[in-house]
Enzyme design. Structure first.
Site: not given
Ligand code: BGC
Length: 811
Positions: A223
């Site tokens: 993530d």
């Molecule tokens: C989220 C993800 C997301 C990523 C990119 C993170 O903060 O938890 O679900 O895909 O950001 O935006």
């Protein structure tokens, strides 16, 4: 691509070149490597649309219904088609990887990303998630199962250590990911949280369960910002650190390999995963054309309209729905959410939709030329003011509609200037020397009174009106959460008197500072009417109308990534509104516009109760279809809704000493409700159509051998006046079992259609894996022989048919 071909490529890469591939090239792209003809690929959120690589209101996207609405369709083929639509959007935007689906569970109604996840049930989540994966990937675009694993709430999400028993982990939280892997998902995203003491990006589950047991051969991506230490993730099954180009690997990892702290084979393994994935995407070796496609907008709209209607849940109906448009003279459409329907939740899932139809517009379009539609907003729901949009502002310089965005250097000189349509600027340009971002607009208030103005961001900010300070301060960044820093920074508000007909100039400034993001959002809300007066006006309009449609829901900063919900009440203003309108007109239809559960203390007082969820861009048109019977409300609850939050079995999302313990074990959602003595407002699986059904007979084998699937047949009859669709559900129970099992658990469903009077048989295949349990002592799957009860019905709380069978161990 076979292993020999891969070896040849690996031989061409130095250690440094290999490590260079393991961190993103920027926020959304992977690194390229000409030495092996490797081109970079682009990732984008997901899940309700494909935003692309920028947060810019001019880069619009198709907006699907949110995940709860998709799961509420209980319709895998439909969800698969919607997955294809996401893939087409991805192709249109040059995106290779969609960061969806979100396979975490509705463990607590307070979960901030509840709207973005499918269900409380692992089997339904797995089925719907797998359908979306198949749809996306059928078009050469990769899907991403996220967030691996037990990332089911937002409080302290970067650091929380989720303590979950091995059995619950296997049977409940890992199960949807297993389904996605079985469907061939190409990427898995490791979450921010820790599980049983180890952060997910360094978890042994990646190599052990995901790759070892399930045979996943795609890429494990972190993530965004989840990898905070170099070594643990390097040793674990994580392949790709996002975002880049900075990150904890890079030179540090090169040195660790050279020093013998990290095995070179570990790096090689990660690079192999990336190269294989690049090959799958057509970005390794001779370029494969990836034609950009432009879907026909009318077809897209029609599909999204069908999808939103298919997910709409009719919770209760005292014969009010469907409405007959011919018999109506006046319809009152009431509530702030009617005019400003929430079509999506907040956070990284957000997109800028091409267009949106709210409930009021949908009903107006349907009744144009037939009946009068009266709109009364009612009281303003408690909540922060929405972002200023260009529709009631003009650019102070040119006088054209919109706002002005400028970037200034430290001396106040202009480095950049452009007219934009939104004061929600998450990625203003930062040319060299950029020091301050400024948003200015001439406001044209339509109402006189105390307005609420606000600015969101971090660092030194100010808000001035006609040269006077309204708000100024230095607002420290108190979080590392990227969703809060870059997407929904905290809002600071002030009350200001504005007069209708005046045209004051608002100037908002935010100074840029390292590490504090660059988002700046200016918000404004008109004076809130006095609650009693606003409620009375709504009740009056309802009393004079043939039918009242009241739309209530959650507000902007509620149901948003990065924070859990404080509660699930709609607030005294909206509850009072519903009660007064329902008292004034028995033909009152309440529409709840939220992504997750809300308390509805008035639910027995209203004529009909619909959930629209966050319905996506065609929500209003779809809702009009449902109200006037053009479409049946196809949805069934993917999650049990409590009458009151305190009744729900697993509520707490606040870690204690950094730990969040899943005390309920395998008894999540309806399983927990069944074990407690409390009754929810509406059970998992509940939802009405426009006809009625009798459950006549269930048939299943008398004996089943462990490891064998079996078929359940359920005969149902349409006993109502209209052709309809019924979602027939099958549950299992283990009376007299020695091993602890849920009271009953969901094992499958099938939708059937029948004409009035017609009987049809639903055929539900129950996979053998749903009869197993994880034995914590031996660390393996087991099946307990003995009696097994098959239950069939229309929700977890309504299973009129039973069949007993005997489950035999395998010899
Ligand atoms: C989220 C993800 C997301 C990523 C990119 C993170 O903060 O938890 O679900 O895909 O950001 O935006």
């Amino acid at each position: 691509m076979n292993d020999d071909e891969l070896d040849l490529l690996m031989d061409k890469l130095t250690l440094r070149a290999k490590v260079g591939l393991l961190t993103g090239a920027d926020t959304w792209r992977t690194a390229a490597e000409p030495a092996v003809e490797l081109r970079s690929w682009v990732m984008s959120d997901g899940p309700a649309g494909v935003r692309g690589t920028s947060w810019d209101e001019r880069h619009t996207a198709v907006l699907l219904p949110s995940a709860t609405a998709l799961a509420a369709t209980w319709d895998e083929p439909l969800v698969e088609r919607l997955g294809s639509l996401l893939a087409v959007e991805a192709r249109r935007k040059g995106v290779h990887v969609v960061l969806a689906p979100n396979l975490n569970l509705h463990r607590s109604p307070l979960g901030g990303r509840h709207f973005e996840c499918f269900s409380e049930d692992p089997e339904l989540t797995g089925r719907i998630g797998a359908a979306l994966v198949r749809g996306i990937q059928a078009h050469g675009v990769a899907a991403t199962a996220k967030h691996f694993v037990a990332n089911d709430s937002e409080t302290d999400r970067l650091t929380v250590d989720v303590r979950v028993g091995e059995r619950a982990l296997r049977e409940v939280y890992l199960a949807p990911f297993e389904a996605a892997v079985a469907a061939g998902v190409r990427l898995v995203m490791a979450g921010y949280n820790a599980v049983n003491g180890t952060t997910a990006t360094a978890s042994a589950l990646l190599d052990g369960v995901l790759r070892g047991e399930w045979g996943f051969d795609g890429v494990v991506v972190s993530d965004w910002g989840a990898v905070r230490a170099m070594r643990p993730a390097a040793h674990a099954g994580l392949d790709l650190v996002m975002p880049g180009p900075e990150g904890v690997w890079g030179e540090a990892l090169v040195r660790a390999v050279e020093a013998g702290d990290v095995a070179p084979e570990a790096v090689d393994e990660k690079v192999r995963h990336l190269l294989r994935q690049s090959h799958w995407l057509g970005e390794l070796g001779a370029p494969r054309p990836r034609p950009r496609v432009s879907p026909r907008p009318d077809r897209v709209r029609a599909m999204l309209r069908r999808a939103a209607a298919a997910g709409t849940v009719l919770l209760a109906n005292k014969g009010v729905l469907p409405l007959n448009a011919h018999g109506l003279a006046t319809v009152a459409v009431i509530g702030a959410h009617a005019a400003r329907t929430r079509t999506q939740g907040g956070g990284s899932a957000g997109v800028f939709p091409h267009s949106e139809v709210g409930v009021l517009d949908g009903v107006r379009a349907r009744l144009r030329g037939r009946a009068k539609v009266v709109h009364v907003p009612g009281p303003t729901p408690a909540g922060p003011p929405p972002a200023l949009d260009g529709t009631w502002c003009t650019d102070p310089g040119s006088g054209a509609s919109g706002i002005r965005l400028r970037v200034l250097d430290a001396g106040g000189n202009e480095l950049h200037s452009e007219r934009r349509s939104s004061a929600r600027q998450l990625e203003p340009p930062v040319p060299p020397g950029a020091h301050t971002v400024e948003i200015s607009a001439r406001l044209h208030p339509a109402e006189t009174g105390l307005w609420t103005l606000g600015i969101a961001g971090f660092g030194r900010m100010s808000l001035r009106l006609d040269g006077r300070d309204v708000l100024a301060g230095d607002f420290a960044r108190e979080t590392d959460d990227p969703a809060l820093v870059h997407v929904t920074p905290p809002l600071h508000t002030a009350a200001v008197h504005l007069a209708a007909g005046s045209a004051p100039v608002l100037v908002a400034r935010r100074e840029l500072a390292p590490g504090a993001g660059r988002a700046v959002v200016v918000s404004a809300a008109p004076p809130a009417p006095e609650v009693t007066t606003a409620v009375a006006a709504a009740a009056r309009a309802a009393g004079r109308a043939d039918v009242a449609v009241v739309v209530v829901g959650t507000t902007e900063y509620d149901e948003c990534e990065g924070r859990d919900r404080a509660g699930i009440a709609l607030g005294p203003e909206q509850d009072a509104l519903v009660r007064a309108v329902a008292a004034a007109n028995p033909r009152t239809v309440v529409v709840v516009n939220s992504g997750g559960p809300v308390e509805m203390p008035w639910r027995d007082e209203v004529g009909a109760l619909l959930l629209s969820w966050f319905p996506g861009q065609e929500g209003g048109t779809a809702l009009a279809d449902v109200l006037f019977g053009r479409a049946e409300p196809g949805g069934r609850l993917p999650t049990t809704w409590p009458a009151e939050l305190r009744d729900a079995p697993a509520v707490d999302t606040s870690p204690v000493d950094g730990r969040l313990t899943y005390v309920e074990g395998i008894h999540v959602g309806h399983r927990g409700w069944l074990r407690s003595s409390r009754t929810p407002a509406y059970w998992f699986g509940h939802g009405l159509g426009y006809t009625t059904w009798a459950y006549e007979e269930v048939t299943a084998p008398a004996t089943v051998r462990a490891g064998d699937p079996f078929t359940v047949r359920v005969r149902v009859r349409n006993t109502g006046p209209r052709t309809g669709r019924e979602v027939v559900q099958v549950y299992l129970a283990r009376p007299g079992a020695v091993v602890e099992h849920p009271e009953r658990w969901f094992v499958g469903h099938a939708a059937v259609c029948a004409r009035p009077g017609e009987a049809v048989t639903a055929r539900v295949e129950v996979p053998a894996r749903l009869l197993r349990h994880w034995d914590e002592e031996s660390g393996e799957w087991r099946v307990e022989a003995g009696p097994c009860r098959v239950l069939a019905g229309r929700s977890a709380g309504d299973v009129p048919l039973e069949h007993d069978m005997e489950l035999y161990a395998r010899d």
